[in-house]
Motif scaffolding. Structure first.
Motif, short mmCIF file in Angstrom:
data_model
loop_
_atom_site.label_atom_id
_atom_site.label_comp_id
_atom_site.label_asym_id
_atom_site.label_seq_id
_atom_site.Cartn_x
_atom_site.Cartn_y
_atom_site.Cartn_z
N ARG A 15 -1.02 14.77 1.49
CA ARG A 15 -2.47 15.02 1.47
C ARG A 15 -3.14 14.28 2.62
N ILE A 16 -3.49 15.04 3.62
CA ILE A 16 -4.22 14.49 4.76
C ILE A 16 -5.67 14.29 4.33
N ASP A 17 -6.25 13.16 4.71
CA ASP A 17 -7.65 12.92 4.35
C ASP A 17 -8.56 13.90 5.07
N LEU A 18 -8.48 13.98 6.39
CA LEU A 18 -9.29 14.93 7.15
C LEU A 18 -8.48 15.51 8.29
N LEU A 19 -8.60 16.80 8.48
CA LEU A 19 -7.98 17.49 9.61
C LEU A 19 -9.12 18.11 10.42
N ILE A 20 -9.29 17.66 11.65
CA ILE A 20 -10.41 18.07 12.49
C ILE A 20 -9.94 19.09 13.51
N GLU A 21 -10.51 20.31 13.45
CA GLU A 21 -10.27 21.37 14.43
C GLU A 21 -8.78 21.68 14.64
N ASP A 22 -7.96 21.46 13.63
CA ASP A 22 -6.50 21.64 13.73
C ASP A 22 -5.90 20.88 14.90
N LYS A 23 -6.51 19.74 15.26
CA LYS A 23 -6.02 18.94 16.39
C LYS A 23 -5.91 17.46 16.09
N LEU A 24 -6.71 16.95 15.17
CA LEU A 24 -6.79 15.52 14.94
C LEU A 24 -6.71 15.23 13.44
N ILE A 25 -5.85 14.28 13.08
CA ILE A 25 -5.72 13.85 11.70
C ILE A 25 -6.44 12.52 11.54
N LEU A 26 -7.32 12.43 10.55
CA LEU A 26 -7.98 11.17 10.21
C LEU A 26 -7.45 10.69 8.87
N GLU A 27 -6.95 9.48 8.84
CA GLU A 27 -6.51 8.86 7.60
C GLU A 27 -7.44 7.70 7.32
N LEU A 28 -8.14 7.74 6.21
CA LEU A 28 -9.16 6.77 5.88
C LEU A 28 -8.63 5.76 4.86
N LYS A 29 -8.89 4.48 5.13
CA LYS A 29 -8.43 3.40 4.26
C LYS A 29 -9.55 2.39 4.05
N SER A 30 -9.41 1.59 3.01
CA SER A 30 -10.25 0.42 2.79
C SER A 30 -9.32 -0.69 2.33
N ILE A 31 -8.70 -1.36 3.30
CA ILE A 31 -7.65 -2.35 3.04
C ILE A 31 -7.94 -3.63 3.83
N LYS A 32 -7.24 -4.71 3.50
CA LYS A 32 -7.45 -5.97 4.22
C LYS A 32 -7.00 -5.86 5.68
N ALA A 33 -5.84 -5.29 5.89
CA ALA A 33 -5.30 -5.16 7.25
C ALA A 33 -4.31 -4.00 7.28
N PHE A 34 -4.14 -3.42 8.46
CA PHE A 34 -3.16 -2.36 8.62
C PHE A 34 -1.76 -2.95 8.48
N GLU A 35 -0.89 -2.16 7.87
CA GLU A 35 0.52 -2.53 7.77
C GLU A 35 1.34 -1.39 8.37
N GLU A 36 2.60 -1.65 8.59
CA GLU A 36 3.47 -0.64 9.20
C GLU A 36 3.53 0.65 8.38
N ILE A 37 3.43 0.54 7.07
CA ILE A 37 3.50 1.73 6.21
C ILE A 37 2.32 2.66 6.46
N HIS A 38 1.16 2.12 6.80
CA HIS A 38 0.00 2.96 7.07
C HIS A 38 0.17 3.74 8.38
N LEU A 39 0.71 3.07 9.39
CA LEU A 39 0.99 3.75 10.66
C LEU A 39 2.08 4.81 10.47
N ALA A 40 3.09 4.47 9.68
CA ALA A 40 4.18 5.42 9.42
C ALA A 40 3.67 6.65 8.69
N GLN A 41 2.72 6.46 7.79
CA GLN A 41 2.14 7.58 7.05
C GLN A 41 1.45 8.56 8.00
N VAL A 42 0.63 8.04 8.90
CA VAL A 42 -0.07 8.92 9.86
C VAL A 42 0.94 9.59 10.79
N LEU A 43 1.92 8.85 11.26
CA LEU A 43 2.93 9.42 12.14
C LEU A 43 3.73 10.52 11.45
N THR A 44 4.02 10.35 10.17
CA THR A 44 4.71 11.39 9.40
C THR A 44 3.86 12.65 9.32
#
Length: 75
Positions: A15-44
């Motif tokens: 489930r992608i949070d937002l897909l803009i113009e079929d070109k850009l994926i936005l993943e929205l979070k409200s967390i203390k800090a980014f972790e590797e799992i968050h980057l891996a999720q977007v890359l996947t």
């Protein structure tokens, strides 16, 4: 987002949070800090959709500009 592997549609629940113009994926979070799992999720998501660019945005920061991370697939 459906996953299609070798012509077979797999309902695995990505489930992608937002897909803009079929070109850009936005993943929205409200967390203390980014972790590797968050980057891996977007890359996947980028790899499965054959897109090149994604943004990981964390709203739990004092300045929004400090909570934006650009993620590129093969760039």
């Amino acid at each position: 987002m459906p996953v299609i592997f070798e012509g077979i549609k797999i309902d695995c629940g990505y489930r992608i949070d937002l897909l803009i113009e079929d070109k850009l994926i936005l993943e929205l979070k409200s967390i203390k800090a980014f972790e590797e799992i968050h980057l891996a999720q977007v890359l996947t998501y980028l790899k499965l959709s054959n897109l090149k660019l994604g943004l990981l945005i964390n709203f739990n920061v004092p300045w929004l500009k400090d909570g934006i991370k650009r993620v590129a697939n093969g760039m």
